[in-house]
Design a protein around this motif. Structure first.
Motif, PDB file in Angstrom:
ATOM      1  N   ARG A  14       0.801  -1.220   0.000  1.00 35.75           N
ATOM      2  CA  ARG A  14       0.000   0.000   0.000  1.00 35.75           C
ATOM      3  C   ARG A  14       0.835   1.273   0.000  1.00 35.75           C
ATOM      4  O   ARG A  14       0.336   2.335  -0.349  1.00 35.75           O
ATOM      5  N   GLU A  39     -14.012   2.330  -4.217  1.00 39.27           N
ATOM      6  CA  GLU A  39     -14.893   2.377  -3.056  1.00 39.27           C
ATOM      7  C   GLU A  39     -15.618   1.048  -2.865  1.00 39.27           C
ATOM      8  O   GLU A  39     -15.787   0.575  -1.733  1.00 39.27           O
ATOM      9  N   ASN A  44     -10.681   2.632  -0.456  1.00 38.40           N
ATOM     10  CA  ASN A  44     -10.738   4.006   0.059  1.00 38.40           C
ATOM     11  C   ASN A  44     -10.935   4.042   1.567  1.00 38.40           C
ATOM     12  O   ASN A  44     -10.942   5.123   2.167  1.00 38.40           O
ATOM     13  N   ARG A  45     -11.105   2.895   2.169  1.00 42.37           N
ATOM     14  CA  ARG A  45     -11.293   2.851   3.620  1.00 42.37           C
ATOM     15  C   ARG A  45      -9.978   3.144   4.330  1.00 42.37           C
ATOM     16  O   ARG A  45      -8.893   3.008   3.747  1.00 42.37           O
ATOM     17  N   PRO A  46     -10.020   3.537   5.591  1.00 43.06           N
ATOM     18  CA  PRO A  46      -8.770   3.760   6.352  1.00 43.06           C
ATOM     19  C   PRO A  46      -7.919   2.494   6.376  1.00 43.06           C
ATOM     20  O   PRO A  46      -8.439   1.369   6.407  1.00 43.06           O
ATOM     21  N   LEU A  47      -6.597   2.680   6.372  1.00 44.68           N
ATOM     22  CA  LEU A  47      -5.689   1.541   6.317  1.00 44.68           C
ATOM     23  C   LEU A  47      -5.871   0.607   7.509  1.00 44.68           C
ATOM     24  O   LEU A  47      -5.759  -0.619   7.371  1.00 44.68           O
ATOM     25  N   ILE A  48      -6.146   1.171   8.673  1.00 54.74           N
ATOM     26  CA  ILE A  48      -6.294   0.324   9.854  1.00 54.74           C
ATOM     27  C   ILE A  48      -7.504  -0.586   9.711  1.00 54.74           C
ATOM     28  O   ILE A  48      -7.493  -1.751  10.145  1.00 54.74           O
ATOM     29  N   ALA A  49      -8.566  -0.082   9.058  1.00 53.79           N
ATOM     30  CA  ALA A  49      -9.757  -0.911   8.832  1.00 53.79           C
ATOM     31  C   ALA A  49      -9.447  -2.011   7.811  1.00 53.79           C
ATOM     32  O   ALA A  49      -9.864  -3.167   7.983  1.00 53.79           O
ATOM     33  N   GLN A  50      -8.720  -1.650   6.732  1.00 49.70           N
ATOM     34  CA  GLN A  50      -8.318  -2.659   5.754  1.00 49.70           C
ATOM     35  C   GLN A  50      -7.423  -3.714   6.403  1.00 49.70           C
ATOM     36  O   GLN A  50      -7.550  -4.904   6.115  1.00 49.70           O
TER      37      GLN A  50
END
Length: 320
Positions: A14, A39, A44-50
């Motif tokens: 990333r 999306e 497009n989500r925050p990296l921590i969520a991914q």
């Protein structure tokens, strides 16, 4: 270790420029459509969520689907993992059959002409780039010996042999087709030799050093004092004890073979996980790359654990 590798792969993929949507659909869709696809896929989500979703999926052994060809990652591993396993094990056999006897001879005849040539061969085999060695074998060895230079089998073999285990050589044995077995083995020779030479030099130097150290032990002197010949002392006493540290390194070299399989498969167009990994990296396919590297990481960790157990069984001192 597996967690560290997964985290590094996630971050590196990333941080690198670009994304799989742009790599696969760039030039085919306008920027607004590309943004909608990002999306939909969650890029497009925050990296921590991914990252959390990624670790949760791996814990459930769910690697998702590859973005570039819409194939489940587990199916990709199933269909191509057998070819990589075949190549890795064959290369391992080549390295053991060449490296250990040469290391024994080199240690037995220290500072002689054979020792000098064997050590030089070990250095060159370890230092030479895999793709360069593969190219030399393709140009100078394949044609005189009538060996194939590409693929894991001829098209007719791949078409006629049914994929019972997804390991082509085993499937050829199951089918009882001697022609197919010979065809698969002929395709395996050059890639296995190329990859086996990568760690052959490690075994040569390691066995040689341990033979020299073991030959200076007191029990070797005692055996020679009893009139036992030098050859029997070397084989029955020194060689067996010199193999104990070699077994530990054998497991560590398995990781090197897996890394070398990527270049070897690309050189010989071998249909394994290494070749697929290169394709997915070029396509910036996050999920596929992460899934394949996860399998490599798990394999290396399990092999290292197995080597520790075997080492403890062979050498009682390790258990204490």
């Amino acid at each position: 270790m597996i967690w560290v590798i997964l985290t590094l792969v996630f971050v590196v993929l990333r941080v690198a420029p670009g994304d799989p949507v742009s790599a696969a659909l760039g030039g085919k869709l306008d920027e607004q459509a590309l943004e909608q696809r990002r999306e939909q896929l969650g890029f497009n989500r925050p990296l921590i969520a991914q990252y959390w979703d990624y670790l949760s999926s791996v814990a459930r052994l769910d690697f998702g689907k590859s973005f570039s060809d819409n194939q489940p990652i587990l199916h990709v591993i199933r269909d191509n993992g057998g070819a990589t396993l075949t190549l890795t094990l064959a290369a391992f056999v080549v390295a053991l059959l060449v490296g250990i006897p040469l290391g024994l001879v080199s240690g037995r005849y220290r500072d002689t002409v054979p020792d000098v040539f064997i050590r030089l061969f070990g250095i060159l085999s370890y230092a030479a780039p895999i793709f360069f060695v593969g190219f030399l074998l393709q140009v100078y060895v394949a044609e005189p010996l009538g060996l194939p230079t590409s693929g894991a089998s001829s098209p007719i073999t791949a078409f006629t042999v049914k994929p019972h285990t997804h390991i082509l050589l085993i499937d050829a044995f199951i089918s009882g087709d001697s022609t197919a077995i010979q065809d698969v083995l002929k395709h395996l020779v050059l890639p296995a030799v190329t990859l086996g030479l990568l760690i052959c030099g490690v075994f040569i130097r390691l066995v040689r050093v341990n033979i020299l150290q073991t030959m200076q032990a007191d029990y070797v002197e005692a055996a020679e004092a009893r009139g036992i010949s030098r050859g029997k002392v070397t084989w029955r006493h020194a060689f067996r004890n010199a193999l104990v540290p070699v077994i530990t390194v054998i497991g560590l070299q398995f990781a090197l073979l897996l890394g070398g399989a990527v270049l070897t498969e690309a050189t010989f167009n071998w249909p394994g996980l290494g070749q697929k990994l290169v394709d997915y990296i070029n396509d910036r396919d996050y999920g596929a790359v992460q899934g394949i590297i996860t399998i490599f990481a798990v394999a290396v960790v399990l092999i290292s654990l197995l080597v520790d157990i075997v080492n403890a069984l062979i050498d009682p001192r390790v258990r204490y």
